[in-house]
Scaffold this motif. Structure first.
Motif, mmCIF file in Angstrom:
data_model
loop_
_atom_site.group_PDB
_atom_site.id
_atom_site.type_symbol
_atom_site.label_atom_id
_atom_site.label_comp_id
_atom_site.label_asym_id
_atom_site.label_seq_id
_atom_site.Cartn_x
_atom_site.Cartn_y
_atom_site.Cartn_z
ATOM 1 N N VAL A 643 96.784 76.117 21.130
ATOM 2 C CA VAL A 643 96.021 74.865 21.086
ATOM 3 C C VAL A 643 95.033 74.961 19.929
ATOM 4 O O VAL A 643 94.103 75.771 19.964
ATOM 5 N N ASP A 644 95.211 74.151 18.924
ATOM 6 C CA ASP A 644 94.479 74.263 17.660
ATOM 7 C C ASP A 644 93.064 73.674 17.777
ATOM 8 O O ASP A 644 92.738 72.658 17.155
ATOM 9 N N LEU A 645 92.223 74.338 18.543
ATOM 10 C CA LEU A 645 90.845 73.846 18.709
ATOM 11 C C LEU A 645 90.034 74.006 17.442
ATOM 12 O O LEU A 645 89.008 73.332 17.272
ATOM 13 N N GLU A 646 90.477 74.895 16.535
ATOM 14 C CA GLU A 646 89.739 75.076 15.275
ATOM 15 C C GLU A 646 89.736 73.806 14.432
ATOM 16 O O GLU A 646 88.899 73.654 13.532
ATOM 17 N N ALA A 647 90.667 72.889 14.715
ATOM 18 C CA ALA A 647 90.702 71.639 13.949
ATOM 19 C C ALA A 647 89.431 70.823 14.134
ATOM 20 O O ALA A 647 89.069 70.019 13.264
ATOM 21 N N GLU A 668 96.367 64.806 15.420
ATOM 22 C CA GLU A 668 97.294 64.180 16.354
ATOM 23 C C GLU A 668 98.101 65.233 17.106
ATOM 24 O O GLU A 668 98.423 65.049 18.285
ATOM 25 N N GLY A 669 98.432 66.347 16.433
ATOM 26 C CA GLY A 669 99.099 67.439 17.136
ATOM 27 C C GLY A 669 98.214 68.044 18.210
ATOM 28 O O GLY A 669 98.674 68.366 19.313
ATOM 29 N N LEU A 670 96.924 68.191 17.898
ATOM 30 C CA LEU A 670 95.972 68.703 18.887
ATOM 31 C C LEU A 670 95.840 67.721 20.047
ATOM 32 O O LEU A 670 95.777 68.129 21.217
ATOM 33 N N HIS A 671 95.830 66.436 19.729
ATOM 34 C CA HIS A 671 95.721 65.436 20.797
ATOM 35 C C HIS A 671 96.936 65.502 21.722
ATOM 36 O O HIS A 671 96.807 65.389 22.949
ATOM 37 N N LYS A 672 98.120 65.686 21.171
ATOM 38 C CA LYS A 672 99.324 65.806 22.001
ATOM 39 C C LYS A 672 99.243 67.057 22.878
ATOM 40 O O LYS A 672 99.656 67.031 24.044
ATOM 41 N N ALA A 673 98.732 68.145 22.323
ATOM 42 C CA ALA A 673 98.618 69.375 23.101
ATOM 43 C C ALA A 673 97.649 69.195 24.271
ATOM 44 O O ALA A 673 97.933 69.618 25.400
ATOM 45 N N VAL A 701 88.536 64.664 19.733
ATOM 46 C CA VAL A 701 89.676 64.468 18.833
ATOM 47 C C VAL A 701 89.852 62.994 18.505
ATOM 48 O O VAL A 701 90.101 62.615 17.349
ATOM 49 N N GLU A 702 89.723 62.145 19.522
ATOM 50 C CA GLU A 702 89.878 60.708 19.290
ATOM 51 C C GLU A 702 88.816 60.168 18.349
ATOM 52 O O GLU A 702 89.089 59.301 17.512
ATOM 53 N N GLU A 703 87.612 60.707 18.448
ATOM 54 C CA GLU A 703 86.548 60.283 17.536
ATOM 55 C C GLU A 703 86.868 60.684 16.104
ATOM 56 O O GLU A 703 86.670 59.906 15.163
#
Length: 796
Positions: A643-647, A668-673, A701-703
């Motif tokens: 899960v790419d939380l570093e993004a 968007e990949g992080l949001h899907k995860a 992420v949405e923000e």
């Protein structure tokens, strides 16, 4: 599968009896077979063609084909060449598949599972399969036998290639090879047991509690902007309890917001989010159609976009809701083309069906001229429709630069909250957001105050290939122009009577308009708007988890679930009112999960998870979550490195335009995860324990996604070239079958078209006489290995 090879192997009588009702009978009665020693002449004289042994049927059918060929000569040189080219491609994909599977090894789990315990047996079975493949193509090329009944192996391979290109062909080849290897393990009694478990002709029997109710089904049909959903929702509002089920999370959010604004207790239930009222025992439920509660008795239920019951991927959810929803009144909203199917289903269910037909409240007109590439030709209230996520951002930048006004953006992979915010900006007449760029997500009932719909292209990429838009797609998307009333108006009105027109209608007082950016695309759009789509003939279904579990229990644990699902798909017997939905994504997910020690139940749950394996990094995410389920640990969000939380730590303002686009994809990949994590947290609460943290990460992420929407550029010449290329690719794809395979693929009936057997009578006859013939059929690498082994054995 009907022996996969069809006439390359002789089909047993049991399979012939299953499929015979769909075979084309000759206009002349068949000749009476010669009496056998065990039968009297009188017994034989009354036997029909379908009562003959399978090998006799095969012989006669081949003779008829050969005679027809001599009379009409259907196998033209050009057609033969096309089949030869397809055969070369198939052999190439088979060799690639064998390379992916790897060389034979005593520890190779998959080879052991399918009975290949020695290297010699491996080479022998591969040669057998290649010979069978060759025979099926010979039947197609020399005798013109390409139907599902006469030559199912060729039919399945061709269909797989048309739908999924080379990747789809490889998947079908893999299943065909696996089924071939398993042929000796499928005895007659085993196959009969498979057939009984795969009998899906009566899916309404899966819901016995619902069958005890006498329901009234109201079918609201009409074009977009005709008021059908509005009337159905009025019935829901006047009920004491009820359910709304729609195709999008955003639609579920809209109905949830509408009901709460009117002071009605309502729950929001989607796969990734559940908001349950804490101060009420009785409340309405607004949900996505997959989450429709089937064990809850209510007064009224509304199922939106009912025409999606025939969708290849999600249609099973609409069918399940229609068959299983325990509502006294069931309101279905959709297109006219679904009427016959719903009436037929109601007759089978014993439910009363009332059809309500609606006309569009204001006209929908195609324009005479295209908009062109100059965005200054756009008008306030225009929505430009495109089918590329990256292109949407480019269009947004180009429109804002050319017009000096703001442009909202809506597309499917945006979070529902972000989409709702963008839609609100566009709907608000008191701001500077005059335009909208959107994907086909707006065609799924999303209410927007659009004056004119502008198609950027009449072609789209559907995940597998570029293709033209269909008639229903054009009408659904184009029909969003000139909306009569939106959910936003309903929220604003609160408890007021909803008889006034929408602000969009009040502002323009004119019909909705549809056009395109290029004249070539406008011609396609105009043609589709003037024509009607074909009626929907069948509803989609998928076998429920309890059938998958029972069916999988008949196989060795080492057998891949993908094969079990494929076997179930091909063994399934369906009535004429139902079609099997696509197993494509299910098979891909099951392949990812095969390395983990999971129960069939857990695998069945994950098959329906909201994951798109085509997206970068999503396979690794799914593997990480599957590992946590298999080990019942490691489910804390911070413990999963995939899960790419570093993004969240990246400062997008420091990136160049291309870097910002890449960063948006990363977000968007992080949001899907995180969305998948939340989906699992409702099903494995003891494993995925960071639900609150996941919701917080989701909001962050949405923000950031919202902040990244502004970073894009637009080049008119580049976009024009892209549209021209898209048209060429779509037209090329539509002609692919004719160019490579000749005639249009036969849409053979699938109802009760059960399979045959690989171990049919005649299989015991060898396909080769000498060992060198086996080696000649093998790949070069395998041939060298065999020769090396033989030389070592001779020296030893």
């Amino acid at each position: 599968m009907n022996a996969l090879l069809g006439q390359a192997w002789r089909c047993p009588r049991s399979a012939v009896l299953v499929t015979r009702r769909f075979r084309v009978k000759s206009s002349k009665p068949p000749k009476k077979p010669a009496p056998r020693s065990s039968k009297t002449a009188s017994d034989t004289s009354v036997r029909s063609f379908n009562d003959l042994p399978a090998d006799e049927q095969l012989r006669r059918r081949l003779n008829d084909r050969e005679r027809a060929q001599r009379r009409t000569t259907p196998s033209e040189p050009a057609l033969r060449q096309r089949y030869d080219e397809f055969y070369d491609l198939t052999k190439h994909r088979l060799n690639h598949l064998l390379w992916e599977l790897g060389q034979w090894d005593p520890e190779h789990r998959e080879y052991r599972a399918f009975g290949l315990h020695t290297q010699e047996s491996y080479y022998q079975e591969i040669s057998f399969f290649k010979e069978a493949l060759k025979r099926s193509f010979h039947l197609a090329s020399a005798l013109g036998m390409t139907s599902r009944t006469d030559n199912p192996l060729f039919w399945n391979l061709r269909s797989a290639f048309i739908k999924g290109d080379a990747a789809g062909l490889t998947k079908e080849l893999r299943y065909a090879l696996q089924t071939f290897l398993m042929r000796k393990q499928f005895s007659k009694s085993t196959t009969e047991l498979h057939l009984r478990l795969a009998d899906l002709r009566f899916p309404y029997e899966w819901f016995p509690a619902t069958r005890q109710l006498q329901r009234t089904i109201h079918l609201h049909v009409g074009p977009t902007n005709s008021g059908k959903t509005y009337n159905a929702l009025k019935a829901l509002e006047n009920a004491k309890s009820g359910i709304y089920a729609g195709p999008l999370r955003l639609l579920a959010h809209e109905i949830y917001t509408r009901f709460t604004a009117k002071g009605k207790s309502c729950a929001l239930i989607t796969g990734e989010e559940q908001r349950i009222p804490e101060d009420a025992d009785m409340f309405f439920r607004s949900c996505t159609v997959e989450m429709t509660p089937l064990n809850w008795k209510v007064d009224v239920a509304v199922i939106d976009e009912i025409q999606m019951i025939a969708d290849e991927h999600r249609g099973w959810a609409w069918t399940q809701a229609v068959l299983g929803c325990q509502a006294k009144e069931l309101h279905l909203c959709g297109e006219e083309r679904v009427v016959d199917l719903i009436q037929e289903l109601c007759a089978r269910l014993g439910d009363k069906c009332i059809v309500h037909r609606y006309q569009r409240l204001n006209p929908l007109l195609p324009m005479e001229q295209a908009v062109g590439t100059d965005f200054k030709n756009l008008q306030k209230g225009d929505a430009v429709i495109s089918f590329s996520r990256v292109n949407l951002h480019s269009l947004k930048a180009g429109i804002e630069e050319a017009t000096g006004r703001k442009c909202a953006i809506v597309y499917g992979s945006l979070p529902p909250e972000t989409r709702a915010a963008q839609a609100a900006l566009f709907n608000d007449p008191n701001n500077e957001y005059d335009f909208l760029v959107a994907s086909d997500a707006i065609g799924m009932g999303l209410n927007l105050e659009i004056k004119r719909v502008v198609f950027e292209s009449a072609f789209k990429f559907d995940g597998m290939a570029h293709r033209p838009l269909t008639i229903p797609e054009v009408k659904q998307i184009g029909g969003r122009a000139g909306r009569y009333r939106t959910a936003t108006d309903a929220v604003r009105s609160g408890k007021e009577e909803e008889t006034s027109a929408t602000s969009a209608f009040s502002k323009w007082g004119a019909p909705g308009f549809v056009t395109a950016m290029d004249d070539q695309d406008l011609g396609v759009i105009r043609k589709h708007l003037q024509n009607d789509a074909k009626p929907i003939a069948a509803a989609g279904i998928l076998p429920p988890s309890h059938i998958i579990e029972r069916f999988a229990s008949l196989f060795s644990p080492d057998i891949p679930l993908a094969f079990v699902l494929s076997r179930l798909r091909e063994m399934a017997r369906l009535s004429s009112s139902f079609n099997m939905c696509s197993f494509g994504e299910h098979l891909d997910i099951s392949d990812v999960l095969k390395e983990f020690d999971l129960s069939i139940y857990d695998r069945s749950v994950l098959l329906t998870a909201p994951v798109s394996l085509r997206e970068k990094g999503q396979k690794d995410i799914l593997r990480a979550f599957a590992w946590s389920i298999a080990n019942l640990s490691g489910g804390h969000l911070l413990e999963i490195p995939e899960v790419d939380l570093e993004a969240l730590d990246v400062d997008a303002s420091q990136l160049d335009p291309q870097g910002q686009k890449n960063y948006l994809l990363r977000l968007e990949g992080l949001h899907k995860a995180v969305t998948l994590y939340l989906w699992l947290s409702y099903r494995y609460r003891g494993v995925f324990v960071s639900q609150k943290l996941a919701f917080h990460v989701k909001s962050l992420v949405e923000e950031k996604i919202t902040n990244c929407l502004e970073a894009a550029d637009y080049e008119a010449d580049k976009q024009q070239r892209r549209r021209e290329m898209l048209r060429r690719q779509a037209q090329s794809h539509s002609k692919k079958e004719e160019k490579l395979l000749g005639a249009e693929a036969e849409e053979a009936p699938v109802a009760e078209s059960g399979p045959g057997l690989w171990d049919a009578e005649g299989h015991e006859e060898p396909l080769y006489r000498e060992k060198r013939e086996v080696n000649a059929a093998l790949p070069v690498r395998a041939r060298r290995t065999t020769e090396s082994l033989d030389s070592r054995v001779s020296r030893g």
